[in-house]
Motif scaffolding. Structure first.
Motif, short mmCIF file in Angstrom:
data_model
loop_
_atom_site.label_atom_id
_atom_site.label_comp_id
_atom_site.label_asym_id
_atom_site.label_seq_id
_atom_site.Cartn_x
_atom_site.Cartn_y
_atom_site.Cartn_z
N PRO A 12 -22.96 -42.33 16.18
CA PRO A 12 -22.43 -41.48 17.25
C PRO A 12 -22.13 -40.06 16.78
O PRO A 12 -22.07 -39.78 15.59
CB PRO A 12 -21.14 -42.21 17.67
N SER A 13 -21.95 -39.19 17.73
CA SER A 13 -21.60 -37.79 17.43
C SER A 13 -20.32 -37.72 16.62
O SER A 13 -19.43 -38.56 16.75
CB SER A 13 -21.43 -37.01 18.73
N GLY A 14 -20.24 -36.70 15.77
CA GLY A 14 -19.02 -36.47 15.02
C GLY A 14 -19.16 -36.64 13.52
O GLY A 14 -18.36 -36.11 12.75
N PHE A 15 -20.18 -37.37 13.08
CA PHE A 15 -20.35 -37.62 11.66
C PHE A 15 -21.18 -36.53 10.97
O PHE A 15 -20.87 -36.11 9.86
CB PHE A 15 -20.99 -38.99 11.43
N VAL A 16 -22.26 -36.10 11.60
CA VAL A 16 -23.12 -35.07 11.03
C VAL A 16 -22.79 -33.74 11.71
O VAL A 16 -23.18 -33.49 12.85
CB VAL A 16 -24.61 -35.42 11.19
N LYS A 17 -22.04 -32.90 11.02
CA LYS A 17 -21.58 -31.62 11.57
C LYS A 17 -22.69 -30.57 11.50
O LYS A 17 -23.69 -30.73 10.79
CB LYS A 17 -20.36 -31.13 10.80
N ASP A 18 -22.45 -29.46 12.17
CA ASP A 18 -23.43 -28.37 12.17
C ASP A 18 -23.69 -27.83 10.77
O ASP A 18 -24.81 -27.40 10.46
CB ASP A 18 -22.97 -27.22 13.08
N GLY A 19 -22.67 -27.84 9.89
CA GLY A 19 -22.84 -27.29 8.56
C GLY A 19 -23.40 -28.26 7.54
O GLY A 19 -23.56 -27.91 6.37
N ASP A 20 -23.74 -29.47 7.96
CA ASP A 20 -24.28 -30.48 7.06
C ASP A 20 -25.66 -30.05 6.57
O ASP A 20 -26.45 -29.48 7.31
CB ASP A 20 -24.38 -31.81 7.82
N ILE A 21 -25.96 -30.34 5.29
CA ILE A 21 -27.27 -29.95 4.75
C ILE A 21 -28.41 -30.63 5.49
O ILE A 21 -29.55 -30.15 5.47
CB ILE A 21 -27.38 -30.25 3.24
N ARG A 22 -28.11 -31.76 6.15
CA ARG A 22 -29.16 -32.45 6.90
C ARG A 22 -29.56 -31.71 8.17
O ARG A 22 -30.52 -32.10 8.84
CB ARG A 22 -28.69 -33.87 7.24
N MET A 23 -28.85 -30.61 8.45
CA MET A 23 -29.19 -29.78 9.60
C MET A 23 -29.88 -28.49 9.18
O MET A 23 -30.07 -27.58 9.98
CB MET A 23 -27.92 -29.45 10.39
N VAL A 24 -30.27 -28.40 7.90
CA VAL A 24 -30.91 -27.19 7.37
C VAL A 24 -32.40 -27.46 7.18
O VAL A 24 -32.79 -28.27 6.33
CB VAL A 24 -30.27 -26.75 6.03
N TYR A 25 -33.23 -26.75 7.93
CA TYR A 25 -34.68 -26.98 7.90
C TYR A 25 -35.27 -26.74 6.52
O TYR A 25 -36.05 -27.55 6.01
CB TYR A 25 -35.34 -26.06 8.93
#
Length: 411
Positions: free
Chosen positions: A202-215
């Motif tokens: 669910p939402s809340g675990f992977v934040k916008d600043g997480d490296i998994r959000m960096v292309y």
């Protein structure tokens, strides 16, 4: 390796199955973070170094090593001095390298035999190649790299250097996973018709600043959770897909190249026989970083399972880090009444998936035959199909590394 040990239960626990299950779970959880020291440690254990003070490192390597008689973590490297020192102190690691050249300093350390690389995906290729060039064996976090070509080059270099390179699909080493494969291959559920695999939170675990959000660092859910579902589907089918039937990615306006969710359907080859693959066998993958809440506010429960359906039943698997359950429904003939049962295969007391993975790796390094292993082609194929799924979504592959690294002479 020790023989599998039955897990202990409290007195008269056979009268209280729910309490027995809860007791077992709590004990496994405790032992995962507080592993007992080995009874007879070796005098010259294999010495591990960790690249980056990653959050996954304790569960994936540090705690399992504490329980292994032939392994020790000798060093960690992080570019931030404070982070390196704090991580080393917390986990009792003798050396902490830091600064801009921290990773290379660790690779140059003659007291390190094996390097664990849990760096962001986009750095896997560079630092694995450099570790191999330094003569170190490598335990490499999944996914192996940003592209299949990088994966191919890493394994070619490892082979040339006569070093062991293992992609850390830890779930594959657990006896419960192998038991599921055994059930599927036995023909008990008939000819395979469908595989479903899901990892979604669910939402809340992977934040916008997480490296998994960096292309540029190889971000995206298909690279992260998706590589597990793809690996599991390929493993259970015993075959490689033939094509991506469909794939769709969920993105956000501020992260247009990052799939926060992805669904994909893959076709597999038809194989005759009662225990083969049915004409039209498909695997459906469903992964998500941010499952939307129900009714706008009710968090969804995580979806963590693999289900295999055949002509005579099905097998569903949940787990298996410290808990798992295999649920089988099967009939003696197609269309017959279904019989249902559940199974669990924990094996050695307190061993997590990571502990089994470590056992196999050290067996390999010491020249012994591990109970389970998978080769370079398995890792290469997984990346090939991840790239094929990304192509179908329209997002394309993650960017290849531009770092200058040593190469195998044959590449």
């Amino acid at each position: 390796m020790k023989r599998p040990t039955r897990e202990c239960a409290p007195p008269n626990s056979h009268r209280h199955p729910i309490m027995t299950s809860l007791y077992g779970f709590v004990k496994r959880l405790y032992l995962a973070f507080n592993p007992p020291a080995p009874e007879a440690p070796t005098e010259s254990p294999l010495r591990f170094g960790i690249l980056g003070a990653a959050g996954i490192a304790p569960a994936a390597l540090i705690y399992p090593v504490k329980n292994h008689p032939d392994a020790v973590v000798k060093a960690v490297a992080a570019r931030d001095q404070g982070r390196a020192d704090a991580f080393a102190k917390k986990h009792g690691i003798p050396k902490a390298y830091s600064g801009p050249g921290a990773y290379q300093k660790l690779l140059n350390d003659p007291e390190i035999d094996v390097v664990y690389n849990p760096l962001p995906n986009g750095l896997h290729y560079e630092w694995t190649m450099k570790a191999l060039a330094a003569g170190k064996h490598v335990l490499l976090e999944k996914p192996s790299a940003n592209t299949a070509e990088e994966t191919r080059k890493m394994f070619a270099f490892a082979q040339e250097k006569r070093l062991v390179l293992l992609e850390a699909f830890h779930y594959r080493f657990h006896p419960a996973t192998r038991r599921l494969k055994e059930i599927v291959d036995s023909g008990e559920i008939g000819t395979l018709t469908k595989i479903e695999a899901s990892l979604a939170i669910p939402s809340g675990f992977v934040k916008d600043g997480d490296i998994r959000m960096v292309y540029d660092l190889g971000g995206g859910v298909m690279m992260d959770m998706g590589c597990y579902t793809l690996s599991m589907s390929r493993y259970l089918s015993g075959a490689e897909p033939t094509k991506v039937i469909s794939a769709k990615a969920d993105t956000l306006p501020k992260f247009p190249q990052i799939d926060i969710g992805c669904t994909a359907t893959l076709a597999f080859p038809a194989v005759g026989g009662s225990t083969g693959l049915a004409e039209g066998l498909t695997a459906s993958l469903d992964v998500h970083f941010r499952l939307p809440p129900g009714f706008g506010f009710v968090p969804q429960w995580p979806k963590v399972y693999a289900r295999v359906t055949g002509t005579r039943g099905s097998a569903e698997f949940v787990g298996p880090w410290i808990y798992h359950q295999i649920t089988v429904e099967s009939s003696e003939e197609e269309g017959g009444p279904l019989r249902k049962r559940t199974e669990q295969r924990y094996g050695n007391l307190g061993w997590t998936t990571y502990r089994y993975q470590l056992e196999a790796l050290i067996d390999k390094l010491r020249g012994r035959d591990p109970e389970h292993w998978f080769d370079a082609q398995d890792s290469i194929a997984n990346m090939e199909w991840i790239e094929a799924i990304y192509k179908e979504t329209g997002l394309g592959s993650r960017p290849p590394s531009t770092a200058e690294v040593p190469q195998a002479t044959g590449t």
